[in-house]
Design an enzyme around this catalytic site. Sequence first.
Site, short mmCIF file in Angstrom:
data_model
loop_
_atom_site.label_atom_id
_atom_site.label_comp_id
_atom_site.label_asym_id
_atom_site.label_seq_id
_atom_site.Cartn_x
_atom_site.Cartn_y
_atom_site.Cartn_z
N PHE A 136 0.85 -1.19 0.00
CA PHE A 136 0.00 0.00 0.00
C PHE A 136 0.88 1.23 0.00
O PHE A 136 1.75 1.39 0.85
CB PHE A 136 -0.94 0.04 1.21
CG PHE A 136 -1.89 1.20 1.14
CD1 PHE A 136 -3.04 1.13 0.37
CD2 PHE A 136 -1.60 2.40 1.79
CE1 PHE A 136 -3.90 2.22 0.25
CE2 PHE A 136 -2.45 3.49 1.68
CZ PHE A 136 -3.60 3.40 0.91
N ASP A 221 9.10 2.58 1.66
CA ASP A 221 7.94 3.35 2.12
C ASP A 221 7.79 3.09 3.62
O ASP A 221 7.32 2.04 4.03
CB ASP A 221 6.69 2.90 1.35
CG ASP A 221 5.42 3.58 1.85
OD1 ASP A 221 5.47 4.23 2.90
OD2 ASP A 221 4.38 3.43 1.17
N LYS A 250 2.68 9.42 8.42
CA LYS A 250 1.80 9.16 9.57
C LYS A 250 2.29 9.71 10.93
O LYS A 250 1.79 10.71 11.39
CB LYS A 250 1.49 7.66 9.65
CG LYS A 250 0.59 7.21 8.50
CD LYS A 250 0.06 5.83 8.68
CE LYS A 250 -1.09 5.53 7.74
NZ LYS A 250 -0.71 4.93 6.45
C1 PLP Z 1 -1.01 5.18 5.05
C2 PLP Z 1 0.03 4.80 4.11
C3 PLP Z 1 0.29 5.57 2.96
C4 PLP Z 1 -0.57 6.75 2.56
O1 PLP Z 1 -0.46 7.79 3.47
P1 PLP Z 1 -1.52 9.01 3.40
O2 PLP Z 1 -1.00 9.97 4.43
O3 PLP Z 1 -2.85 8.43 3.76
O4 PLP Z 1 -1.50 9.52 2.04
C5 PLP Z 1 1.35 5.20 2.16
N1 PLP Z 1 2.12 4.15 2.45
C6 PLP Z 1 1.90 3.39 3.54
C7 PLP Z 1 2.81 2.24 3.84
C8 PLP Z 1 0.85 3.68 4.40
O5 PLP Z 1 0.60 2.91 5.46
#
Ligand code: PLP
Length: 403
Positions: A136, A221, A250
Amino acid sequence: MSKSEDIAGLFDQYVMRTYSPTATLVTGSGCKVKNPEGNTFMDFTSGLAVHNVGHCHPKVVEAVQDQVATLGHVSNLFYTPRQALLAQRLSKLSSLGGKCFFCNSGAEANEAMIKLARAWGHAKGKYEIITFQNSFHGRTLATLTATGQSKVQKGFEPLPVGFAYAAFNDLASVREAVGEHTVAVMLEAVQGEGGVLPADEEFVVGLRKLCDEKGLLLLFDEVQCGMGRTGKWFGWQHFPVKPDAFTLAKALADGIPMGALVASPALSNVFKPGMHASTFGGNPISCAAAMAVMDVIEEEDLLDHAAKMGVLLAEGLKMFVDKYDQVLDVRGKGLMVGMILEGQAKDIVDLCREMGLLCCAAGEHVVRFLPPLNVKEANIEEALEMVGDALDELYGEAEEDEG
Ligand SMILES: *Cc1c(COP(=O)(O)O)cnc(C)c1O
């Protein structure tokens, strides 16, 4: 308008239904939140891995209050001190020794990392990024395409070009996916939304080697698993590798929207003035919050604590694997813990909430626990009791029938 149902009614009338909210919350402190009726919930979602130092940590509140009353925003047309200090801190802490770019969310940070990889590979005609099934990376067009889940992409085709997918923890599948236009491999050290699945050390070490061999960038990420969540500052630090760049968001500024791209020196001067931008990016308020978060994590020794509490939580949940056939496994790293069910995660999430514990699903079958890093042993014990009660309510009788 002070009752849960009135708030929910107004919300549903005027806010687009992109989520399915389940409770109304109005105050928070530490790992507890309250609804308008004064009922308390133990929050093991932490605003989706955002409040790593707990709700309304006094140090963060004070830092934000001070900064918002001093200088809120001037844009990146001007130098501001805190952005420089935060970039220096992230650069040193990660030991990458390069530069940072600041923005406002995880998707935006990943979008920046994708653009950086493309800019780096442009002269060589390289632009394709290999990502992983069940990953994700966000909801913008590029990041939802990077996301290896068709449910996130469905209905938004045609998708941008330049992404290929491989199987997570399967080095051979990555080797196969590399083509003449490949520029980078991008992954989560622990897949979050995809089901709390940690990367294997052998896999990550193999990826680093493969990237070096083929002249590709290795990108992490760290939006969910970064900032101490797994018991280290960044999830990739569990492995003997260094990325070429990684993203944060986050938990970075504890609920003040902020994302960051942290790059190695080789990638630090790829963006030239005018190639990328963000109006709010790295504004003094979010930088002040992020500096306070990092102070708290250091002062309260939260990396070690998170690692210890993570073991406690995972061990406790593993008892349920022994007790119930329907609980298949427990996995994760630090305080990013998933309990894998045969049935629907949502059923247990709903029951836990009725018992007073907030947790969330990660995919269909995984119940995800993301308590704040400063969670206390007693909180974990209390939460385990509620999970036990929820499992007992859903699976208990069936067990008896079978017995
Ligand atoms: C939540 C998340 C995102 C997206 O972050 P947003 O602030 O909602 O755009 C991207 N990568 C990972 C691994 C995430 O958990």
